[in-house]
Structures are given as structure tokens and as C-alpha cells.
Scaffold this motif. Structure first.
Motif, PDB file in Angstrom:
ATOM      1  N   ARG A   1     -46.873 -20.454 -41.910  1.00 39.75           N
ATOM      2  CA  ARG A   1     -46.720 -21.911 -41.886  1.00 39.75           C
ATOM      3  C   ARG A   1     -46.747 -22.532 -43.280  1.00 39.75           C
ATOM      4  O   ARG A   1     -46.472 -23.719 -43.437  1.00 39.75           O
TER       5      ARG A   1
ATOM      6  N   GLN B   1     -53.409 -34.737 -43.218  1.00 38.29           N
ATOM      7  CA  GLN B   1     -52.618 -34.191 -42.118  1.00 38.29           C
ATOM      8  C   GLN B   1     -52.119 -32.783 -42.451  1.00 38.29           C
ATOM      9  O   GLN B   1     -51.864 -32.475 -43.622  1.00 38.29           O
ATOM     10  N   PRO B   2     -51.961 -31.914 -41.461  1.00 37.09           N
ATOM     11  CA  PRO B   2     -51.342 -30.612 -41.712  1.00 37.09           C
ATOM     12  C   PRO B   2     -49.964 -30.808 -42.352  1.00 37.09           C
ATOM     13  O   PRO B   2     -49.188 -31.663 -41.917  1.00 37.09           O
TER      14      PRO B   2
ATOM     15  N   ASP C   1     -49.634 -17.188 -45.022  1.00 35.50           N
ATOM     16  CA  ASP C   1     -49.561 -17.667 -43.647  1.00 35.50           C
ATOM     17  C   ASP C   1     -48.109 -18.124 -43.454  1.00 35.50           C
ATOM     18  O   ASP C   1     -47.564 -18.806 -44.328  1.00 35.50           O
TER      19      ASP C   1
ATOM     20  N   GLY D   1     -52.119 -21.761 -48.247  1.00 35.47           N
ATOM     21  CA  GLY D   1     -51.478 -20.591 -47.647  1.00 35.47           C
ATOM     22  C   GLY D   1     -50.557 -19.857 -48.594  1.00 35.47           C
ATOM     23  O   GLY D   1     -49.768 -19.023 -48.164  1.00 35.47           O
TER      24      GLY D   1
ATOM     25  N   LEU E   1     -52.342 -26.594 -45.725  1.00 38.18           N
ATOM     26  CA  LEU E   1     -52.155 -25.706 -44.582  1.00 38.18           C
ATOM     27  C   LEU E   1     -53.400 -25.847 -43.700  1.00 38.18           C
ATOM     28  O   LEU E   1     -54.422 -25.219 -43.936  1.00 38.18           O
ATOM     29  N   LEU E   2     -53.300 -26.743 -42.742  1.00 42.04           N
ATOM     30  CA  LEU E   2     -54.424 -27.047 -41.862  1.00 42.04           C
ATOM     31  C   LEU E   2     -54.021 -26.814 -40.411  1.00 42.04           C
ATOM     32  O   LEU E   2     -52.878 -27.067 -40.035  1.00 42.04           O
ATOM     33  N   ASP E   3     -54.976 -26.373 -39.598  1.00 42.58           N
ATOM     34  CA  ASP E   3     -54.725 -26.205 -38.164  1.00 42.58           C
ATOM     35  C   ASP E   3     -54.741 -27.547 -37.437  1.00 42.58           C
ATOM     36  O   ASP E   3     -54.130 -27.694 -36.386  1.00 42.58           O
ATOM     37  N   ALA E   4     -55.481 -28.504 -38.002  1.00 35.01           N
ATOM     38  CA  ALA E   4     -55.623 -29.828 -37.406  1.00 35.01           C
ATOM     39  C   ALA E   4     -55.900 -30.813 -38.529  1.00 35.01           C
ATOM     40  O   ALA E   4     -56.281 -30.414 -39.631  1.00 35.01           O
TER      41      ALA E   4
END
Length: 148
Positions: free
Chosen positions: A13, A108-109, A11, A50, A32-35
Motif C-alpha cells: 500500500r 488520514q491513510p 508494504d 512503508g 501508511l496507516l490502517d486507519a
């Protein structure tokens, strides 16, 4: 001599493992988190990074350890103690985490969630034996002290 460990971002990110200081033994792995992800007390979650890695050969292992700050300050640690990444694994590095605290904790991301240590490894030849040689500790020890 330091081994070269190839990595692939699965990914865009994903954050490349990084050593926090020149004397660090392990590189930080980031979530690697979206939220933000909240772990309730005793809840487990598999946190993606990721990233995938390629170790140089079967003489290396990647070990994933908990971050002591998360463990001591918040009771959040790795659900399996230590993660072992074999030299022939090419999948995503994911960190199994558990909240052992009595309070919820939010990851947290991009947060540093674990440490990646590259170490030498040897595959042993196991041989049956009728007897084992004596040692100072002997067979009756409990823990490292040999006492209860």
C-alpha cells in the motif's frame, strides 16, 4: 544530473515519493496507516511510510522536511525539525510528527505528511586551530543580524 534513488515498498500500500510539480524541490511522503490517526494537542507519533530507500553513495543525504501547509494551517509538524537519512540507512522511512495546535488533528491513510529532499553532502575534516580568521559578523553576533 539527477541521482537515482532506489526504493523498496515494505508494504504494497506504500506510495512512491512523488514531486507535485516539475519545479518541486522535494517529493511528498505519504502516511501508511490502517486507519485515521488523531493527534491530540502536544501529542507525538511516529508515522510509517512503508518505504525504504537506498541513496546512490555517501555523497548524498536524504532530508525529510515538514509540509508547510500542515504546519501553518493545523500546527502539525515534524517533532525533530528536519530528519536526516544517512546514505547507509536501509530501514523504513518514518516521520516523527507533533501537534503543536490547541485542537486535535486527524492524519488520514495516504495523506501527504512530509517532504523528501535529496541533497549533496560532504564529510568535513575537522582541524584544531588556535585562532579563526575574522569575519564581517565576528564572534559576538546574535542570529543572522548580529543584533539582539
Amino acid at each position: 544530473m539527477s541521482p537515482t534513488v532506489k526504493y523498496k515498498k515494505l508494504d504494497p500500500r506504500a506510495q512512491v515519493p512523488a514531486y507535485a510539480t516539475p519545479g518541486a524541490a522535494a517529493a511528498d511522503l505519504c502516511a501508511l496507516l490502517d486507519a485515521p490517526l488523531t493527534l491530540a494537542p502536544m501529542q507525538r507519533a511516529l508515522i510509517p511510510t512503508g518505504l525504504a530507500i537506498e541513496l546512490p553513495d555517501a555523497g548524498c543525504v536524504a532530508l525529510v522536511y515538514a509540509r508547510s501547509g500542515l504546519s501553518i494551517k493545523h500546527g502539525v509538524c515534524m517533532a525533530n525539525g528536519v530528519g536526516v537519512i544517512d546514505s547507509d540507512y536501509r530501514g523504513e522511512l518514518r516521520v516523527p510528527m507533533v501537534n503543536l495546535s490547541t485542537e486535535s488533528y486527524t492524519i488520514q491513510p495516504g495523506e501527504r505528511v512530509a517532504q523528501l529532499c535529496i541533497a549533496p553532502v560532504w564529510q568535513a575534516n575537522f582541524a584544531p586551530a588556535e585562532e579563526l580568521s575574522d569575519s564581517q559578523r565576528g564572534a559576538g553576533g546574535f542570529g543572522s543580524t548580529g543584533k539582539l
